[in-house]
Design a protein around this motif. Structure first.
Motif, PDB file in Angstrom:
ATOM      1  N   SER A  93      42.375  42.452  47.530  1.00  0.00           N
ATOM      2  CA  SER A  93      41.948  42.845  45.796  1.00  0.00           C
ATOM      3  C   SER A  93      42.955  41.982  45.320  1.00  0.00           C
ATOM      4  O   SER A  93      43.548  40.805  46.253  1.00  0.00           O
ATOM      5  N   ALA A  94      43.117  41.693  43.952  1.00  0.00           N
ATOM      6  CA  ALA A  94      44.165  40.764  43.358  1.00  0.00           C
ATOM      7  C   ALA A  94      45.535  40.868  43.908  1.00  0.00           C
ATOM      8  O   ALA A  94      45.937  39.399  43.925  1.00  0.00           O
ATOM      9  N   GLN A 109      43.530  36.205  38.313  1.00  0.00           N
ATOM     10  CA  GLN A 109      42.726  36.652  37.654  1.00  0.00           C
ATOM     11  C   GLN A 109      42.342  35.319  36.591  1.00  0.00           C
ATOM     12  O   GLN A 109      41.413  35.636  36.307  1.00  0.00           O
ATOM     13  N   ASN A 124      32.748  49.051  41.982  1.00  0.00           N
ATOM     14  CA  ASN A 124      33.960  50.262  41.597  1.00  0.00           C
ATOM     15  C   ASN A 124      34.928  49.577  39.923  1.00  0.00           C
ATOM     16  O   ASN A 124      35.659  49.637  39.641  1.00  0.00           O
ATOM     17  N   GLY A 125      33.957  48.184  39.968  1.00  0.00           N
ATOM     18  CA  GLY A 125      34.105  47.699  38.554  1.00  0.00           C
ATOM     19  C   GLY A 125      35.164  46.407  39.094  1.00  0.00           C
ATOM     20  O   GLY A 125      35.607  45.879  37.851  1.00  0.00           O
ATOM     21  N   GLU A 126      36.218  46.442  40.250  1.00  0.00           N
ATOM     22  CA  GLU A 126      37.329  45.652  40.254  1.00  0.00           C
ATOM     23  C   GLU A 126      36.824  44.085  40.453  1.00  0.00           C
ATOM     24  O   GLU A 126      34.986  44.238  40.968  1.00  0.00           O
ATOM     25  N   TRP A 127      37.015  43.473  40.855  1.00  0.00           N
ATOM     26  CA  TRP A 127      36.604  41.691  40.732  1.00  0.00           C
ATOM     27  C   TRP A 127      37.616  41.701  42.959  1.00  0.00           C
ATOM     28  O   TRP A 127      38.126  42.916  43.370  1.00  0.00           O
ATOM     29  N   GLY A 128      36.141  41.556  43.634  1.00  0.00           N
ATOM     30  CA  GLY A 128      36.581  41.701  45.204  1.00  0.00           C
ATOM     31  C   GLY A 128      36.628  39.356  45.751  1.00  0.00           C
ATOM     32  O   GLY A 128      36.057  38.959  45.127  1.00  0.00           O
TER      33      GLY A 128
END
Length: 200
Positions: A93-94, A109, A124-128
Motif C-alpha cells: 500500500s502507499a 502518490q 478496490n479502487g486503491e493503488w497497489g
C-alpha cells in the motif's frame, strides 16, 4: 517462462472470444427479426460484409445481452492479473511504501503520478505497488528511467514486461536486472520497443 507473451496471448484470445460471441449473437438476432425485403437485400449485396451490414442496419437494437458471457471474460482477465501479482511478490500500500522509503503516503502518490514508481489500479479502487520493484534500500535508481521508456501507459502491461524473462539477457527477469542495475541499456531498449506495439 516469459510472462508477457502468455499474458498478451491470453488477453487477445479472451477478447476474440468475447467479440465473436457478441457479433454472432447480434447477427443471429438480426436474421431472425429481418423482414423479407431486408433479407433479400442482404442476399443481393455484392460482398459478405455488405450482407452483414445490411442486416445489422435494420436491427431494432440488438438481441439479448447474456451478461454472463462478458462476466466470464472479465473473470479470466482477473485470473491473469492475480498471476502477475503473485509473481511480483504481491503489492504494498502507499502507507507501506511510505514506511519503507521514509516518506508520507502523499509523497508516495506524488512519485506514482510522476512515474517514479510502478503502481497498479486495484479492484478496490486503491493503488497497489508491486513488491518486486523495491529493495531494502528503497527504489532502484534505474527504475524511473525504465518506466519512462515504456510507450504504454497501462500499468499491467508494464508489470508483465518487467516480469518477463528475456532469452537474450540470459533468461533473467527484466525487473531483477533493474534492481541490480545491470544491462540497463538493453532493458530500456526492450521497454521502449514493446511500448510501440500498443497497450494490452
Amino acid at each position: 517462462m516469459s510472462v508477457a507473451p502468455q499474458v498478451e496471448h491470453r488477453v487477445l484470445e479472451a477478447a476474440r472470444r468475447a467479440v465473436y460471441r457478441r457479433a454472432l449473437r447480434e447477427l443471429k438476432a438480426s436474421v431472425r427479426e429481418a423482414s423479407v425485403e431486408r433479407l433479400m437485400s442482404a442476399v443481393e449485396a455484392e460482398t459478405p460484409l455488405g450482407s452483414i451490414a445490411t442486416l445489422l442496419a435494420g436491427a431494432p437494437g440488438g438481441g439479448g445481452t447474456e451478461a454472463d458471457l462478458w462476466a466470464e471474460e472479465l473473470i479470466r482477465g482477473g485470473e491473469i492479473k492475480r498471476e502477475l501479482l503473485a509473481e511480483a511478490g504481491g503489492t504494498l500500500s502507499a502507507g507501506e511504501v511510505g514506511r519503507l522509503l521514509g516518506i508520507t503516503p502523499q509523497a508516495v502518490q506524488q512519485r506514482r503520478m510522476r512515474n517514479r514508481v510502478l503502481a497498479l489500479p486495484l479492484a478496490n479502487g486503491e493503488w497497489g505497488f508491486p513488491a518486486c520493484q523495491f529493495t531494502p534500500d528503497g527504489v532502484p535508481s534505474a527504475l524511473p528511467r525504465i518506466l519512462a521508456a515504456f510507450g504504454s501507459e497501462n500499468a499491467w502491461v508494464r508489470l508483465s514486461i518487467l516480469l518477463s524473462r528475456e532469452p537474450l539477457l540470459g533468461g533473467e527477469r527484466l525487473i531483477d536486472l533493474v534492481v541490480r542495475g545491470e544491462r540497463l541499456d538493453e532493458v530500456e531498449a526492450i521497454a521502449r520497443s514493446y511500448g510501440t506495439q500498443g497497450a494490452v
